[in-house]
Structures are given as structure tokens and as C-alpha cells.
Write an enzyme that holds these catalytic residues in place. Structure first.
Site, PDB file in Angstrom:
ATOM      1  N   ASN A   1       0.866  -1.204  -0.050  1.00 26.98           N
ATOM      2  CA  ASN A   1       0.059   0.069  -0.023  1.00 26.98           C
ATOM      3  C   ASN A   1       0.892   1.387  -0.121  1.00 26.98           C
ATOM      4  OD1 ASN A   1      -1.715   2.021   0.611  1.00 26.98           O
ATOM      5  ND2 ASN A   1      -2.180   1.369   2.477  1.00 26.98           N
TER       6      ASN A   1
ATOM      7  N   GLU B   1      -7.285   4.722   7.490  1.00 32.60           N
ATOM      8  CA  GLU B   1      -6.964   5.955   7.204  1.00 32.60           C
ATOM      9  C   GLU B   1      -8.161   6.643   6.538  1.00 32.60           C
ATOM     10  OE1 GLU B   1      -3.245   5.431   5.438  1.00 32.60           O
ATOM     11  OE2 GLU B   1      -2.324   4.789   7.494  1.00 32.60           O
TER      12      GLU B   1
HETATM   13  C1  PEP Z   1      -0.996   0.100   5.848  1.00 38.05           C
HETATM   14  O1  PEP Z   1      -1.279   1.105   5.990  1.00 38.05           O
HETATM   15  O2  PEP Z   1      -1.726  -0.693   5.268  1.00 38.05           O
HETATM   16  C2  PEP Z   1      -0.044  -0.546   6.645  1.00 38.05           C
HETATM   17  C3  PEP Z   1      -0.078  -1.738   7.110  1.00 38.05           C
HETATM   18  O3  PEP Z   1       0.955   0.389   7.004  1.00 38.05           O
HETATM   19  P1  PEP Z   1       2.361   0.092   7.843  1.00 38.05           P
HETATM   20  O4  PEP Z   1       2.880  -1.352   7.025  1.00 38.05           O
HETATM   21  O5  PEP Z   1       3.209   1.099   7.365  1.00 38.05           O
HETATM   22  O6  PEP Z   1       2.136  -0.496   9.253  1.00 38.05           O
END
Ligand code: PEP
Length: 252
Positions: free
Chosen positions: A9, A99
Site C-alpha cells: 500500500n 485512514e
Molecule cells: C497500511 O497502511 O496498510 C500498513 C499496513 O502500513 P504499515 O505497514 O506502514 O504499518
């Protein structure tokens, strides 16, 4: 056998030029050294989709968006529809990321429209769920996640729900460097699989890929991915560096 998936992502990071460079690096690493049994997906900003689809080896890397509009088309300035995403050659859409729920007010009602449009356009939703820290501290995470699923994808007929990839992402672990413990992640993913089995049958549950997301990296991925119900990861920060992402892909 259900699919093992590692999806990046990219969030609101990288200019088009930087995104192309990153995709080229990932493509080279994955085609040369990546585990062939893993479905790798790069979820890029909308602006990068067409270029990234063109440059990656489509047999090894799928491309996805991080969102789509809740309406099919029309006077919705600034929105990007599921059909538009499909027309780039992308195959996936992340939906329900915390988010988006938190900063853009995405409710179950909105998400239901997005899921329906995504499926209608032949795209695979990577559907996120997960609780905030207070909910975990109150030991209410199971009820929380169940409600998120009951209100949305569990409303779908069985033939549609079986097309969805689910990602459990505890909000307190996203981008914080605090990963859920292996036990916490396995416990929740087994719980979600049990819910699918109760509602749609064991066969569907056994075929559904359920991912863990939240500060997953090349170091903690092997232990997480060794769990029976963890079918891979949704990766934020670590997907922005080719070698780190490859380390996660090869963690099985
Ligand atoms: C995400 O936003 O989907 C995610 C898992 O972020 P991170 O790996 O940076 O915690």
C-alpha cells in the site's frame, strides 16, 4: 489451497517518476528472486496505475488502487470510479482502510457501494478491518471487527464474498512500528475465518485469503506468515523500499 498474498500500500507517497522507479525495482527483484507461490500486488496512487501496469510483469505482479469512488460515474469532481481503475489494467482496490474511514468519513454504507462497484467491474477488493487501541484495551476487538464485516462484505451473496481478500489491520499497529504479536494476529485471523465459516460455510472460509497488516517488515514477517490463518500481508512503509518488500515476499 488459498492464495498467499503480499500487497503493498504505497499510500500518498511518490511522484509519478519515483513510483515508476520503485515499481521497476520491485519488478526486477520479484521476477529475479521472488517466491513464485506468492501473489504480489502493488497498490499505487491513481496517477501511477497505467504506467505501473505497463511496466510490471503481469504474470508476477498485480496492480491495484487504494480507493475508488462510491458512484459509478457522473458529477463527482475529483473522484476516480471503479470502471476507470479497471480501464488502466489494474486488478485490485484497497477498500475500508482505517485512514480512509478515519480521515474521509468512510462508513459501512459508503463502503458497501464501493465494494459493489469494484466487484461489478471485475476488480478484487482488498477489504480492510481492524480496531483502535482503546477497543483492543477494552478487549472488544472481536465484536468491533465482526460488526465491520457484518455491516459490509458479509451482506454479500456467497459467490461475491468469495472473491474478496480481507486484511486485518489493527489501527494501533499501522505505521507505528508496533506490530501485533504473532498470537494476536493469528487469533484474530482465525476468528475472522470462523465467522466466514459460520456464515458462508467452511469451504468458502478455507479459500478466503486473510492478510495481516500493521508494521509488518522482513524481520517479523516469517513468524507471522508461519501461522496457519495468516495468508500474507498488507504492507505500508516497507513496500516503499524494494529490498524490504522482497524480504517480506520471500518470508514464507
Ligand atoms: C497500511 O497502511 O496498510 C500498513 C499496513 O502500513 P504499515 O505497514 O506502514 O504499518
Amino acid at each position: 489451497m488459498r492464495k498467499k498474498v503480499v500487497a503493498g500500500n504505497g499510500k500518498c507517497n511518490t511522484t509519478l517518476q519515483e513510483g515508476i522507479e520503485l515499481a521497476q525495482t520491485v519488478n526486477q527483484l520479484v521476477t529475479e528472486k521472488g517466491d513464485k507461490n506468492i501473489t504480489v500486488v502493488l497498490c499505487t496512487p491513481f496517477t501511477h496505475l497505467t504506467k505501473v501496469v505497463e511496466l510490471v510483469d503481469g504474470n508476477r505482479i498485480g496492480v491495484g488502487a487504494q480507493n475508488c469512488a462510491a458512484e459509478a460515474k457522473g458529477a463527482f469532481t475529483g473522484e476516480v470510479s471503479a470502471a476507470m481503475v479497471k480501464s488502466t489494467g489494474a486488478g485490485y482496490v484497497i477498500l475500508g482502510h482505517s485512514e480512509r474511514r478515519e480521515y474521509y468519513g468512510e462508513t459501512s454504507e459508503i463502503l458497501n457501494k464501493k465494494v459493489a462497484l469494484t466487484l461489478a467491474n471485475g476488480l478484487t477488493p482488498i477489504y480492510c478491518c481492524g480496531e483502535a487501541l482503546e477497543t483492543r484495551q477494552a478487549e472488544k476487538q472481536n465484536e468491533w471487527v465482526k460488526r465491520q464485516l457484518d455491516e459490509t462484505i458479509f451482506q454479500l451473496p456467497v459467490e461475491e464474498v468469495s472473491k474478496i481478500i480481507i486484511a486485518y489491520e489493527p489501527i494501533w499497529a499501522i505505521g507505528t512500528g508496533v506490530t501485533a504479536s504473532t498470537e494476536q494476529a493469528q487469533e484474530m485471523l482465525a476468528y475472522i475465518r470462523g465467522l466466514i465459516a459460520d456464515k458462508f460455510g467452511k469451504e468458502v472460509a478455507d479459500k478466503t485469503s486473510i492478510l495481516y497488516g500493521g508494521s509488518c517488515n522482513a524481520k517479523n514477517a516469517p513468524e507471522l506468515f508461519a501461522q496457519p490463518d495468516i495468508d500474507g500481508g498488507l504492507i505500508g512503509g516497507a513496500s516503499l523500499k524494494g529490498e524490504d518488500f522482497l524480504g517480506i515476499i520471500n518470508a514464507y
